[in-house]
Design a protein around this motif. Structure first.
Motif: not given
Length: 574
Positions: A464, A468, A479, A520, A564, A567-568, A570-572, A574
């Protein structure tokens, strides 16, 4: 011709029958002949004997004549060198008879009886019986005897009784501690050694240390002063080990340093005897736990000496103590750590890490030390700049879970620094030979033996952190790694259901769809406070849970982390 020149066995057959008849006679010289014969026989023919052979010796021990008692007790002392005979003597009532001999005013009777009890007390099966027999009080009294032989034997017997916690408590109740402390300065080296070793054993647990602290104010002074005198190596080593055991208590950690203990220890660290150096390092390891001792230890000149001991691969115990001492001092906050860098510490650490002879337990200590150094603002840079990250990756494959955990923890701590040079090194090592950091993460997350260990949690958090970080090419590598994502998804399939009382009710495996929903952030059964408690403690974050419930909680904690992290991802993406 002496009995030793014959080939006859006097523990059986006609010879034993003849000696038994003599022993049971009421005539003094006949009894004395039997006792003398048993004494002489037992000096050269020591073997397991039968109850029939022991009975006449025990009978002679009850004789009205001192010289007969003397011969019988000497024979028992000789035969008590064998385990079978030790137990037989106690089972047949010999212990009570020997205690009577200890109470005799005759010095010879005291010497032999106490010597025999010392031998009997060397056997674990006999120790409790001896303690309950009432022998401890007379043994303590005889340890003050003016006769050196009586004193030595009695102190040896007390020493043999210090190897079990319940017996140490009984010795304390018998008043033995004060006598043993007085004998620290005995002129007889064996008595001195026995007394110091007994005190070292008493200082092993809190009960013993508390009694010593409350009643023996001069003990530390006596031990330190003794170290300044010329003594045998085994006595010096035992004094240092006694200080080591005392220094398990924070009160003693400070007192030993305040009373000049470091000045006495430094020359021993420079000894040519490995046993003495190892004992000294073990003592320093405990002293270094108290942050108040860091500056005195460094100012006294110990740091270079300790650092030089780290690469000695042929002495793993010594290495472990030296590494742990340095680690303890480095863990103290608020102190300048430049001395650690200037001492050549990291060069020595690298030698030990790359030496194929280094023992696995030393690798564990090295990894633990690096995990502490990585926390410090002055010590983390050498880890990165001197190429330790590659060595840490290699440690994650050493097949020792503790070493692997600390190696992963160190990498994670370095990554959390958020420094460009750390990410540069991680990017370089991401797919290094043998899998690199990526291989390390996937291995820890997927192998079954890591399912219930904190190392998996560290691996998830390291992933994680990298996801980030500010280095975009490294983020992209993480990723886009399908195998890594699959490993995290597998961990995320488990969650726990918590009752209102915070005890774990059950552990369930979720479907892929349910994992996606949880990832999510729509619903999570575990709060952030629960997760942080798990990560911080690594043990029972939910009090009162059973073993099965605790395992379920661990699985759920990992699942929450993994969800969690997904979710990260997914965020990266997108």
């Amino acid at each position: 011709m002496s009995l030793a020149d014959t080939r006859v066995s006097f523990y059986e057959g006609d010879a034993l029958k003849a000696l038994t008849v003599l022993a049971h006679s009421d005539v003094h010289h006949l009894q004395l002949s039997a006792a003398t014969a048993f004494n002489e026989i037992s000096e050269y023919d020591i073997r397991p004997i039968t109850p029939e052979a022991l009975e006449p010796m025990l009978y002679l021990l009850q004789s009205a004549y001192i010289d007969v008692q003397h011969g019988a007790s000497a024979a028992l002392g000789n035969l008590a060198g064998i385990v079978e005979n030790k137990r037989l003597i106690v089972r047949m009532g010999g212990l009570e008879l020997l205690i009577r001999q200890m109470l005799s005013p005759n010095t010879s009777a005291q010497i032999n009886s106490v010597g025999c009890i010392t031998n009997l007390a060397a056997d674990e099966e006999n120790k409790l019986a001896i303690a309950k027999s009432g022998a401890l009080v007379p043994l303590t009294r005889l340890a003050r005897s003016k006769d050196q032989r009586v004193q030595r034997n009695a102190t040896g017997a007390l020493l043999n009784m210090t190897h079990r916690p319940e017996l140490r408590l009984m010795l304390i109740e018998a008043g033995s501690v004060a006598v043993l402390v007085d004998l620290v300065v005995s002129l007889d080296e064996e008595t001195q050694y026995y007394a110091i070793t007994a005190l070292s054993n008493i200082a092993v647990d809190d009960n013993g240390r508390n009694v010593l602290w409350d009643t023996q104010e001069e003990l530390v002074d006596m031990l330190i002063k003794a170290l300044h005198r010329p003594l045998k190596i085994k006595i010096q080593s035992q004094i240092v080990l006694t200080l080591r055991n005392l220094a398990c208590d924070s009160r003693y950690q400070v007192q030993i340093v305040e009373k000049g203990g470091l000045d006495a220890l430094l020359p021993l660290l420079q000894s040519s005897y490995t046993i003495l150096i190892t004992s000294t390092c073990a003592c320093l390891r405990n002293l270094s736990i108290d942050s108040r001792n860091e500056a005195p230890i460094i100012c006294s000149g110990f740091l270079p000496e300790l650092v030089d001991l780290i690469p000695q691969a042929d002495e793993p115990d010594l290495q472990c103590h030296a590494i742990s001492t340095v680690r303890n001092m480095a863990a103290n906050t608020g102190q300048d750590k430049q001395a650690f860098v200037d001492s050549g510490l990291f060069d020595r650490l690298k030698i030990a890490l790359t030496d194929s002879r280094t023992h696995p337990k030393v690798l564990c200590e090295l990894a633990a030390a690096l995990s502490v150094f990585a926390l410090n603002d002055q010590l983390w840079r050498p880890i990165v700049e001197l190429g330790f990250c590659k060595l840490l990756v290699q440690l994650t494959r050493c097949r020792d879970m503790e070493a692997e955990y600390n190696a992963c923890l160190t990498l994670s701590t370095l990554a959390s620094k958020g420094m460009a040079e750390v990410y540069d090194e991680f990017a370089r090592l991401w797919r290094a030979p043998n899998g690199g950091i990526r291989g390390c993460l996937i291995k820890v997350m997927t192998l079954p033996e890591y399912a219930n260990t904190n190392v998996r949690s560290i691996a998830v958090w390291l992933t994680r952190t990298l996801l980030g970080c500010a280095r975009t090419d490294l983020v992209e590598r993480v990723a886009c790694d399908a195998q890594l994502v699959a490993a995290i998804e597998e961990i995320a399939k488990y969650r726990v259901v918590l009752s209102s009382s915070c005890s774990v009710a059950s552990s369930t495996r979720l479907s892929s769809a349910a994992v996606a929903e949880d990832a999510k952030g729509k619903q999570a059964d575990m709060t952030d406070s629960h997760i942080m408690a798990f990560i911080a403690n690594g043990e029972h974050a939910i009090s009162g849970s059973s073993g099965a419930e605790h395992e379920a909680f661990r699985a759920g904690a990992l699942a929450y982390q993994a969800m969690t992290l997904l979710d990260d991802f997914t965020r990266v993406g997108s």
